[in-house]
Scaffold this motif. Structure first.
Motif, PDB file in Angstrom:
ATOM      1  N   LEU A 152      45.660 -23.937  18.533  1.00 33.02           N
ATOM      2  CA  LEU A 152      44.124 -23.642  18.625  1.00 33.02           C
ATOM      3  C   LEU A 152      43.526 -23.803  20.049  1.00 33.02           C
ATOM      4  O   LEU A 152      42.362 -23.555  20.190  1.00 33.02           O
ATOM      5  CB  LEU A 152      43.395 -24.879  17.773  1.00 33.02           C
ATOM      6  N   GLY A 153      44.261 -23.912  21.043  1.00 34.17           N
ATOM      7  CA  GLY A 153      43.706 -23.690  22.465  1.00 34.17           C
ATOM      8  C   GLY A 153      43.415 -25.127  23.250  1.00 34.17           C
ATOM      9  O   GLY A 153      44.187 -26.203  22.828  1.00 34.17           O
ATOM     10  N   ASP A 154      42.553 -25.286  24.071  1.00 33.40           N
ATOM     11  CA  ASP A 154      42.302 -26.345  24.638  1.00 33.40           C
ATOM     12  C   ASP A 154      41.494 -27.404  23.877  1.00 33.40           C
ATOM     13  O   ASP A 154      40.462 -27.754  24.181  1.00 33.40           O
ATOM     14  CB  ASP A 154      41.650 -25.850  26.033  1.00 33.40           C
ATOM     15  N   VAL A 155      42.169 -27.985  23.140  1.00 34.64           N
ATOM     16  CA  VAL A 155      41.483 -29.166  22.112  1.00 34.64           C
ATOM     17  C   VAL A 155      42.448 -30.448  22.359  1.00 34.64           C
ATOM     18  O   VAL A 155      42.014 -31.637  22.235  1.00 34.64           O
ATOM     19  CB  VAL A 155      41.531 -28.740  20.814  1.00 34.64           C
ATOM     20  N   LEU A 156      43.607 -30.567  22.930  1.00 40.54           N
ATOM     21  CA  LEU A 156      44.474 -31.740  23.135  1.00 40.54           C
ATOM     22  C   LEU A 156      44.819 -31.875  24.315  1.00 40.54           C
ATOM     23  O   LEU A 156      45.295 -30.802  25.152  1.00 40.54           O
ATOM     24  CB  LEU A 156      45.627 -31.465  21.923  1.00 40.54           C
TER      25      LEU A 156
END
Length: 340
Positions: A61-65
């Protein structure tokens, strides 16, 4: 959880409508703000495996974690052995070693460090999930309140304030409003929880942490806002439509005492209370189950956010296949009261 289900369903080719009662980024539930703990560290192999699955999906999902590492201290029991058996070992440190590395904490015993722990940006994650769902063709409708869900044998009607949606299956993932839509199908308790952001006294490394004691305490850094610290559960029971969003003095005082005693790197007087809800089952286990045309996701008990994309996968399986629910996550069978 509904956004994750919409993503997983749309990605498999299902026609999906995601209905949200509030607007984007609202603060009325349990999925807002900038920080939620991500960790693999559970004493239950089922949840460890589920977190490992979620970790891979978050990265899609990209830059979330963000991995910051995480520590457990206090009475953490068999956590090191369970993680090692799952193929994700951590490292045990003495109190002195941990204190040298993280001087913002006070430790009185061994510390278990796990490098794959960290934080999830909650608002960004929900936005990413809905964007991924829309990318695969899902329709997202915000500010659309559902007032009733009507199972009709092999289909379901979802009654909103703006009309009726008819579908083969409906995923009900409405957090604190579950009992208002589904009645007493699931034994759930909604509580108002009050973590807070505390200002650091110096520029230091802050891993996410769990302090296992009488009344578990958790925390993690929230860039730009301070270090979030919270008492896990135990808040007052609340109606989600009648929350005051005001600090509860007794719990706030207890939280500040904890910071003074155990987190010398934070200013206990520079505090900004924040609010969220827990929707809890009696055991703390989730409910991910199917009843006729309804697939229900509920009772994430203050520790569910880290699993969100994996929950979406399970819900999509329950909608589109004959997959049997995980026995731990089925709707409890109501028990009759004994006759007096």
């Amino acid at each position: 959880m509904g956004s994750a289900a919409a993503w997983q369903l749309a990605a498999r080719g299902a026609e999906v409508v995601l209905v949200e009662r509030f607007g984007p980024g609202h603060v009325f539930g349990a999925s807002h703000g900038a920080s939620r703990i991500f960790r693999l560290v559970y004493d239950d192999p089922l949840y460890v495996r589920f977190a490992l699955e979620a970790s891979a999906l978050w990265r899609e999902l990209g830059d979330v974690l963000t991995e910051t590492g995480g520590i457990d201290h206090g009475a953490f029991g068999a956590l090191p052995e369970v993680l090692a058996a799952a193929g994700s070992p951590g490292r045990l440190l003495s109190a002195g070693e941990a204190g040298e590395r993280w001087p913002g904490f006070r430790f009185d015993g061994p510390v278990f460090f796990h490098p794959q722990s960290g934080r999830i940006h909650a608002d960004r994650a929900v936005t990413a999930l809905q964007g991924a769902a829309e990318h695969h063709g899902a329709v997202v409708r915000h500010r659309t309140r559902v007032v009733e869900v009507r199972p009709l044998g092999n289909s379901v009607e979802v009654v909103t304030e703006g009309g009726v949606l008819r579908a083969r299956r409906a995923v009900v993932a409405v957090g604190a409003w579950t009992r208002k839509l589904l009645g007493d199908l699931i034994p759930l308790t909604v509580t108002e929880e009050q973590p807070a952001h505390f200002a650091p006294l110096a520029d230091r490394e802050w891993p996410s942490f769990i302090h296992h004691r009488t009344g578990t305490v958790y925390g993690l850094a929230t860039p730009g806002e301070g270090v979030k610290v919270g008492l896990h559960g135990g808040g007052p029971v609340v109606d989600p439509d009648r929350r005051s969003f005001q600090p509860e003095p007794t719990r706030l005082a207890a939280l500040r005492r904890y910071v003074r005693d155990w987190l010398p790197g934070l200013d206990a007087d520079a505090v900004e209370p924040i609010h969220c809800t827990y929707t809890s089952t009696p055991t703390g286990d989730f409910v991910l189950d199917r009843r006729g045309p309804l697939v229900v996701a509920a009772g994430f008990s203050g520790h569910g956010f880290k699993f969100t994309p994996a929950v979406g996968r399970v819900l999509a399986d329950l909608v589109l296949t004959d997959a049997a629910p995980e026995p731990r996550w089925v709707i409890p069978v109501p028990r009759k009261r004994p006759t007096v």
